[in-house]
Motif scaffolding. Structure first.
Motif, PDB file in Angstrom:
ATOM      1  N   TYR A  83      -9.430 -12.773  -5.875  1.00  0.00           N
ATOM      2  CA  TYR A  83     -10.023 -12.356  -4.606  1.00  0.00           C
ATOM      3  C   TYR A  83      -8.996 -12.420  -3.478  1.00  0.00           C
ATOM      4  CZ  TYR A  83     -14.446 -12.719  -7.099  1.00  0.00           C
ATOM      5  OH  TYR A  83     -15.458 -12.544  -8.006  1.00  0.00           O
ATOM      6  N   ASN A  84      -9.442 -12.027  -2.278  1.00  0.00           N
ATOM      7  CA  ASN A  84      -8.555 -11.911  -1.109  1.00  0.00           C
ATOM      8  C   ASN A  84      -7.408 -10.948  -1.372  1.00  0.00           C
ATOM      9  OD1 ASN A  84     -10.158 -13.721   0.209  1.00  0.00           O
ATOM     10  ND2 ASN A  84      -8.674 -15.396   0.261  1.00  0.00           N
TER      11      ASN A  84
ATOM     12  N   ASP B  98     -12.062 -19.636   3.261  1.00  0.00           N
ATOM     13  CA  ASP B  98     -12.073 -18.239   3.690  1.00  0.00           C
ATOM     14  C   ASP B  98     -11.764 -17.348   2.487  1.00  0.00           C
ATOM     15  OD1 ASP B  98     -12.155 -15.964   5.162  1.00  0.00           O
ATOM     16  OD2 ASP B  98     -10.156 -16.193   6.035  1.00  0.00           O
ATOM     17  N   ILE B  99     -12.793 -16.966   1.761  1.00  0.00           N
ATOM     18  CA  ILE B  99     -12.643 -16.109   0.594  1.00  0.00           C
ATOM     19  C   ILE B  99     -13.420 -14.829   0.825  1.00  0.00           C
ATOM     20  CG2 ILE B  99     -12.960 -15.892  -1.894  1.00  0.00           C
ATOM     21  CD1 ILE B  99     -12.884 -18.888  -2.114  1.00  0.00           C
ATOM     22  N   ASP B 100     -12.721 -13.695   0.732  1.00  0.00           N
ATOM     23  CA  ASP B 100     -13.368 -12.396   0.884  1.00  0.00           C
ATOM     24  C   ASP B 100     -13.648 -11.852  -0.513  1.00  0.00           C
ATOM     25  OD1 ASP B 100     -14.291  -9.908   1.527  1.00  0.00           O
ATOM     26  OD2 ASP B 100     -12.719  -9.462   2.988  1.00  0.00           O
ATOM     27  N   PHE B 101     -14.894 -11.978  -0.965  1.00  0.00           N
ATOM     28  CA  PHE B 101     -15.237 -11.558  -2.312  1.00  0.00           C
ATOM     29  C   PHE B 101     -15.265 -10.035  -2.453  1.00  0.00           C
ATOM     30  CE2 PHE B 101     -17.106 -15.847  -2.084  1.00  0.00           C
ATOM     31  CZ  PHE B 101     -16.541 -16.403  -3.217  1.00  0.00           C
ATOM     32  N   LYS B 102     -15.273  -9.318  -1.344  1.00  0.00           N
ATOM     33  CA  LYS B 102     -15.254  -7.871  -1.430  1.00  0.00           C
ATOM     34  C   LYS B 102     -13.850  -7.337  -1.681  1.00  0.00           C
ATOM     35  CE  LYS B 102     -19.304  -7.160   1.532  1.00  0.00           C
ATOM     36  NZ  LYS B 102     -19.825  -6.502   2.764  1.00  0.00           N
ATOM     37  N   LYS B 103     -12.849  -8.138  -1.401  1.00  0.00           N
ATOM     38  CA  LYS B 103     -11.458  -7.742  -1.658  1.00  0.00           C
ATOM     39  C   LYS B 103     -11.013  -8.355  -2.983  1.00  0.00           C
ATOM     40  CE  LYS B 103     -10.075  -7.148   3.169  1.00  0.00           C
ATOM     41  NZ  LYS B 103      -9.110  -7.553   4.238  1.00  0.00           N
ATOM     42  N   SER B 104     -11.330  -7.681  -4.056  1.00  0.00           N
ATOM     43  CA  SER B 104     -10.994  -8.186  -5.387  1.00  0.00           C
ATOM     44  C   SER B 104     -10.056  -7.208  -6.083  1.00  0.00           C
ATOM     45  CB  SER B 104     -12.268  -8.381  -6.221  1.00  0.00           C
ATOM     46  OG  SER B 104     -13.002  -7.180  -6.284  1.00  0.00           O
TER      47      SER B 104
ATOM     48  N   ALA C  61      -6.334  -1.670  -4.950  1.00  0.00           N
ATOM     49  CA  ALA C  61      -7.010  -2.527  -3.980  1.00  0.00           C
ATOM     50  C   ALA C  61      -7.957  -1.661  -3.163  1.00  0.00           C
ATOM     51  CB  ALA C  61      -6.006  -3.236  -3.075  1.00  0.00           C
ATOM     52  N   THR C  62      -9.223  -1.672  -3.534  1.00  0.00           N
ATOM     53  CA  THR C  62     -10.266  -0.847  -2.907  1.00  0.00           C
ATOM     54  C   THR C  62      -9.880   0.629  -3.025  1.00  0.00           C
ATOM     55  OG1 THR C  62     -10.501  -2.673  -1.327  1.00  0.00           O
ATOM     56  CG2 THR C  62     -11.832  -0.736  -0.964  1.00  0.00           C
ATOM     57  N   ASN C  63      -9.500   1.272  -1.915  1.00  0.00           N
ATOM     58  CA  ASN C  63      -9.149   2.693  -1.968  1.00  0.00           C
ATOM     59  C   ASN C  63      -7.647   2.920  -1.858  1.00  0.00           C
ATOM     60  OD1 ASN C  63      -9.071   1.828   0.703  1.00  0.00           O
ATOM     61  ND2 ASN C  63      -9.508   3.868   1.511  1.00  0.00           N
ATOM     62  N   ASN C  64      -6.857   1.862  -1.964  1.00  0.00           N
ATOM     63  CA  ASN C  64      -5.407   1.967  -1.869  1.00  0.00           C
ATOM     64  C   ASN C  64      -4.746   1.631  -3.201  1.00  0.00           C
ATOM     65  OD1 ASN C  64      -4.966   2.574   1.028  1.00  0.00           O
ATOM     66  ND2 ASN C  64      -5.940   0.585   1.320  1.00  0.00           N
ATOM     67  N   LEU C  65      -3.629   2.296  -3.471  1.00  0.00           N
ATOM     68  CA  LEU C  65      -2.826   2.015  -4.653  1.00  0.00           C
ATOM     69  C   LEU C  65      -1.487   1.453  -4.190  1.00  0.00           C
ATOM     70  CD1 LEU C  65      -2.498   2.264  -7.775  1.00  0.00           C
ATOM     71  CD2 LEU C  65      -1.394   4.464  -7.343  1.00  0.00           C
ATOM     72  N   PHE C  66      -1.216   0.205  -4.566  1.00  0.00           N
ATOM     73  CA  PHE C  66       0.019  -0.460  -4.179  1.00  0.00           C
ATOM     74  C   PHE C  66       0.981  -0.486  -5.362  1.00  0.00           C
ATOM     75  CE2 PHE C  66      -3.041  -2.043  -1.152  1.00  0.00           C
ATOM     76  CZ  PHE C  66      -2.321  -2.188   0.027  1.00  0.00           C
ATOM     77  N   ILE C  67       2.244  -0.257  -5.069  1.00  0.00           N
ATOM     78  CA  ILE C  67       3.304  -0.363  -6.065  1.00  0.00           C
ATOM     79  C   ILE C  67       4.204  -1.529  -5.675  1.00  0.00           C
ATOM     80  CG2 ILE C  67       5.178   0.800  -7.286  1.00  0.00           C
ATOM     81  CD1 ILE C  67       2.555   2.166  -7.716  1.00  0.00           C
ATOM     82  N   PHE C  68       4.334  -2.503  -6.584  1.00  0.00           N
ATOM     83  CA  PHE C  68       5.256  -3.617  -6.401  1.00  0.00           C
ATOM     84  C   PHE C  68       6.310  -3.550  -7.494  1.00  0.00           C
ATOM     85  CE2 PHE C  68       1.621  -4.990  -4.033  1.00  0.00           C
ATOM     86  CZ  PHE C  68       2.093  -5.848  -3.045  1.00  0.00           C
TER      87      PHE C  68
END
Length: 534
Positions: free
Chosen positions: A372-373, A501-507, A524-531
């Protein structure tokens, strides 16, 4: 793949970078690298599939390739049920010549897509084009003065003077066409699809059955696993995930909501769940509580690319199994240790039913999972694959030299005889760890000691080579504002400090690890992250 470089840094972000209201259809529900890592596919709740292509060979950078509508919302009039267009899974197949193929599925229908480069040609000249008729008239009149009137067109349009239209290259597009549609074979919702290593078949799994398909025969499938009881009131478990072995085409595994993994051999029986190899860890019933049945349900299972290990993810832990040892896992990693006292909160907001995935690195040595978060965790070199001994790394880097000197003793005592005794403190720690996981001890003092040991292992060598057993990073919009906040260990320690402070919607539920390098794609939700660690 470099096994020493896990200094992951933010590389790219696709999607809405501004803080806007997220549209439900834009939430990413699946992501997958292909076998080369040069292509990346994502699916969303709106039934769309978006493809990306690598644009830089030295750095992990991708560019948008194409987008197409894979599934549409349907309505089952027989059962009065609406079938969502949400993409549950995407799997790449081996490319053929210059064409790429992938499988995508929603709750009921699987589709085989062909992605290829298509040339667009347009008619550049014909008999009525401006100047074309004049040219032909000049040829007929032996280069006489051109007449642009109606008389010229009449003379040109005679049968003997007609010419074929001229086509010219206009543009190139990436086209996607459905080659096969595999439907009407699942009564319940499809949760998994998995291509076989024979390149001819694939499986699809729903809550109670697993079907085997041939790519060229979309009209028929073979039922190979069926756990549906005669009386549905006697139903005690459901299938949660299934996958083919990456090398042996006759082996497959599936997980259940009871926390078990079953390895099946299709050569033994038509219904290959008759006598499977069951991977299950004993838990003392005294330690069970109201949430045990929910948290022990396995949400995802993966074979390691070398086929030797199995990683399973439930709500609180990741377990690593040796395919040859089914009585206990080689290692149990606590993911949500801080949530054990807040399970009632997660039950009230339905977060306890979130289905987190798990992923192996390309060299089968490291594990990644989500939390989460918008946090995700990487466990570098958890499995030592430099030899075939099956050693699992312990969270004790201070005694690394002693472990190397007594490598053979550690193998026998740490894996094959975890309950044996020895004078080495390293062997005692391995033995104690396996005993503790087998008994599933919930002692608060032991949990606190384990957390302190893990925190002490987040140390940094003087030569800037970080030896970290757990890397915690965050796929958040702050990532592209500042690519790095301190060292890797500092970022890990900061991201682990959740507090209340835990945001369960951001998983972080869906992600994929590049098969040939330390680069990862995070949904992450509607975003695609590249690491990437390149």
């Amino acid at each position: 793949m470099s096994r020493d470089n896990f200094n992951f840094k933010f590389s790219q972000c696709f999607g809405d970078k501004a803080d806007i209201v997220v549209t439900e259809a834009d939430i990413i529900t699946a992501s997958e690298f292909d076998h080369t890592g040069n292509f990346l596919a994502t699916g969303d709740k709106g039934g769309r599939v978006v493809l990306f292509e690598r644009s830089n060979s030295k750095h992990c950078e991708y560019k948008f390739l194409t987008e197409f509508q894979s599934h549409d919302a349907e309505f089952d009039y027989l059962k009065s049920l609406e079938i969502e267009e949400k993409i549950n899974q995407i799997k790449w197949l081996k490319p053929v010549q210059r064409s790429h193929f992938l499988l995508s599925t929603n709750d009921k229908t699987i589709k085989l897509w062909k992605i290829y480069e298509k040339n667009i040609k347009l008619v550049s000249e014909n008999n009525l084009s401006e100047g074309f008729g004049i040219k032909q008239k000049n040829l007929l009149n032996n280069n006489s003065t051109a007449n642009t009137g109606p008389e010229s067109m009449k003379s040109v349009l005679k049968l003997q003077n007609l010419r074929l239209p001229v086509l010219s290259q206009h543009d190139k597009i990436i086209a996607a066409t459905p080659k096969r549609i595999y439907a009407n074979a699942h009564t319940y919702h499809i949760n998994s699809i998995s291509p076989n290593s024979d390149q001819e078949t694939f499986l699809s799994a729903d809550d109670l059955r697993i079907n085997l398909w041939n790519y060229d025969l979309p009209e028929e499938s073979f039922n190979i696993v069926d756990i549906k009881p005669v009386n549905m009131e006697e139903l005690t478990e459901v299938i949660t995930s299934a996958e083919f072995h990456p090398q042996e085409c006759n082996l497959l595994m599936y997980s259940s909501s009871k926390g078990t993994i079953k390895l099946c051999d299709m050569r033994l029986n038509a219904l290959c769940d008759d006598k499977p190899m069951v991977f299950e860890e004993y838990t003392n019933p005294i330690n069970h509580n109201f949430f045990t049945e929910i948290t022990s349900s396995i949400s995802d299972i993966k074979f390691s690319p070398n086929g030797r290990y199995i990683a399973s993810r439930d709500y609180l832990t990741v377990k690593i199994w040796d395919i040859n040892m089914n009585n206990k896992p080689l290692k149990t990693i606590n993911i949500h240790e801080q949530l054990k006292e807040r399970l009632s909160d997660t039950y009230e907001n339905d977060a306890i039913f979130d289905k987190f995935e798990v992923e192996f690195s390309g060299d089968s040595s490291s594990i990644m999972t989500g939390s989460y978060n918008n946090n995700f965790m990487i466990y570098p070199d958890v499995v030592k694959t430099s030899d075939d001994t099956g050693i699992v790394k312990t969270f004790d880097d201070n005694q690394q030299q002693q472990q190397q000197q007594n490598n053979n003793n550690n193998i026998s005592h740490g894996i094959h005889n975890a309950n044996g005794s020895g004078s080495s403190s390293n062997r005692n720690k391995i033995s104690h760890s396996h005993k503790q996981h087998k008994r599933n001890s919930n002692s608060n003092s032991n949990n606190n000691n384990d957390e302190e040991d893990e925190d002490e292992d987040l140390d940094v060598d003087n030569d800037n080579n970080e030896k970290i057993d757990e890397i915690v990073l965050q796929a958040d919009k702050t990532a592209f504002r500042n690519k790095q906040f301190g060292s890797l260990s500092q970022r890990t320690a900061r991201n682990k400090e959740w507090g209340d402070d835990i945001d369960f919607k951001k998983s972080i539920l869906h992600f994929s690890w590049h098969p040939r390098e330390n680069s990862i794609a995070i949904a992450a939700t509607n975003n695609l992250f590249i690491f990437s660690a390149l």
